[in-house]
Write a protein that holds these residues in place. Structure first.
Motif: not given
Ligand code: SAH
Length: 368
Positions: A35, A49, A51, A84, A86, A114-115, A119, A152-154
């Motif tokens: 990432y 994803t 969105p 997260g 994205g 976000e890390t 992104l 979402n998908e985090f």
């Molecule tokens: N929510 C977005 C992206 C999903 S991808 C969408 O639905 O399109 C996963 C996301 O989580 C990315 O932005 C990734 O950089 C972030 N992420 C993953 N591990 C993380 C962590 N430990 N702390 C913060 N953000 C993280």
């Protein structure tokens, strides 16, 4: 150095690495992590994803957030945190949907967990006008205003560990941990059984899984810890969180760790650092964590049912009314992709947590 080189050296020094550590280095190593080094989303990336499939996903979630804000007495100030985010697409779509209420836009303060530097740049581009504030973890998220959270998908990107129900030399049942090893001859490969320390064995709740010999179970202290910390924060601020992810409603044995590259599944130990790694979310386990933390929990419900309850069909019709025939067909395809049981509608689940000491509706807000 690459993440592959880093892992080889670490395993050569420390011995086999548990799957949780493997996932967190591969995805999140500050310099080489998957990432950290790329935007993985969209057609030219590795996965798409909700969105990114359709603006309707974010618009419907925006309606949900507005509804929660109204339930909080149209609080004159509140924090909207996305975990997260994205490319920032979901937040942008939620804010656009919320803009029908000018007081909502005045009240909202946008925060992003976000890390990934790559992104963050994309998010700055998509959301600059909303003046977002970024956080590396929950510790800096403000606790002085009601908090609404969307993820979402985090959770699927947070590490899991895998344990195998095995037999010791004395034929006694024991939890063995599946680990990643490396040798020049074999490359990266799994080793089980590795008998973990007693404290680590205790991570597996026997009664939850009822696993037979040879079965794999997944546990995620990282996810449980995250939900617990978030609940502690929500307890202070009032508010709630919505987690959307693929996973199962009931805990069950099974190996769900998967790697995906260029929209194709690949081996978890191949394309290391160039493929996304995720594991399904055990929503039952997280539901129990939230309940123990004092949250009111709703769901998990299937994404398709959630989106329909929140009005996605009506939103599709409204957009179609102003669209060309081709655009209308595309909107129908998007609706199906997000909500049909054979597509994202059933695999993805929605879990809501809230703290009932939400500030009660106050007659003076929102105009005062
Ligand atoms: N929510 C977005 C992206 C999903 S991808 C969408 O639905 O399109 C996963 C996301 O989580 C990315 O932005 C990734 O950089 C972030 N992420 C993953 N591990 C993380 C962590 N430990 N702390 C913060 N953000 C993280």
């Amino acid at each position: 150095m690459s993440v592959v080189e880093f892992l080889k050296r670490k395993i050569q020094t420390d011995g086999p690495m548990d799957i949780g550590a493997y996932m967190s280095f591969v995805l999140g190593h500050p310099e080489f992590g998957y990432y950290m080094t790329r935007d993985p989303l969209g057609k030219s990336g590795d996965f798409t994803t909700a969105p990114e499939v359709s603006q309707m996903f974010g618009e419907v979630l925006g309606a949900y957030v507005v509804h929660q804000w109204i339930k909080m007495g149209r609080s004159a100030r509140f924090t909207l945190l996305e975990c997260g985010p994205g490319r920032g697409t979901l937040m942008a779509d939620m804010l656009r949907a919320g803009s029908v209420f000018p007081e909502f836009l005045q009240a909202v303060s946008v925060h992003l967990l976000e890390t990934s530097p790559v992104l963050k740049m994309k998010q700055r581009h998509a959301l600059g006008a909303a003046n977002p504030v970024w956080h590396d973890d929950l510790s800096t998220v403000p606790d002085d205003a009601p908090l609404l959270v969307v993820a979402n998908e985090f959770l699927d990107a947070l590490p899991v560990r895998q344990f195998v129900r095995g037999l010791t030399n004395n034929q006694e049942k024991a939890w063995m941990e599946r680990c990643v090893a490396y040798s020049d001859g074999e490359g990266f490969h799994y080793v089980t059984p590795v008998i973990p320390a007693l404290g680590d064995q205790a991570l597996v709740d026997e009664a939850r899984f009822k696993a037979g010999v040879g079965e794999i179970v997944e546990v995620s202290p990282a996810r449980a810890g995250f939900v617990q910390d978030l609940c502690a924060l929500l307890k202070k601020t009032g508010g709630g969180a919505l987690f959307i992810d693929y996973g199962h409603s009931k805990s069950a044995p099974g190996d769900t760790l998967q790697a995906i590259k260029g929209h194709e599944y690949c081996d978890v130990l191949e394309h290391i650092g160039d493929a996304d790694l995720t594991a399904h979310v055990d929503f039952q386990a997280l539901r129990e964590v939230a309940e123990r933390a004092g949250a009111e929990v709703s769901g998990p419900m299937e994404q398709g049912d959630f989106l329909k309850t929140m009005g996605i069909v009506e939103r599709t019709e409204a957009l179609k009314a102003a669209a060309s025939e081709a655009q209308g067909l595309e909107l129908d395809r998007e609706l199906k992709r997000l909500s049909h049981k054979d597509e994202m509608g059933a695999l993805f689940k929605v879990l809501g947590v809230s703290f009932s000491d939400l500030p009660s509706p106050s007659p003076s807000s929102p105009k005062s």
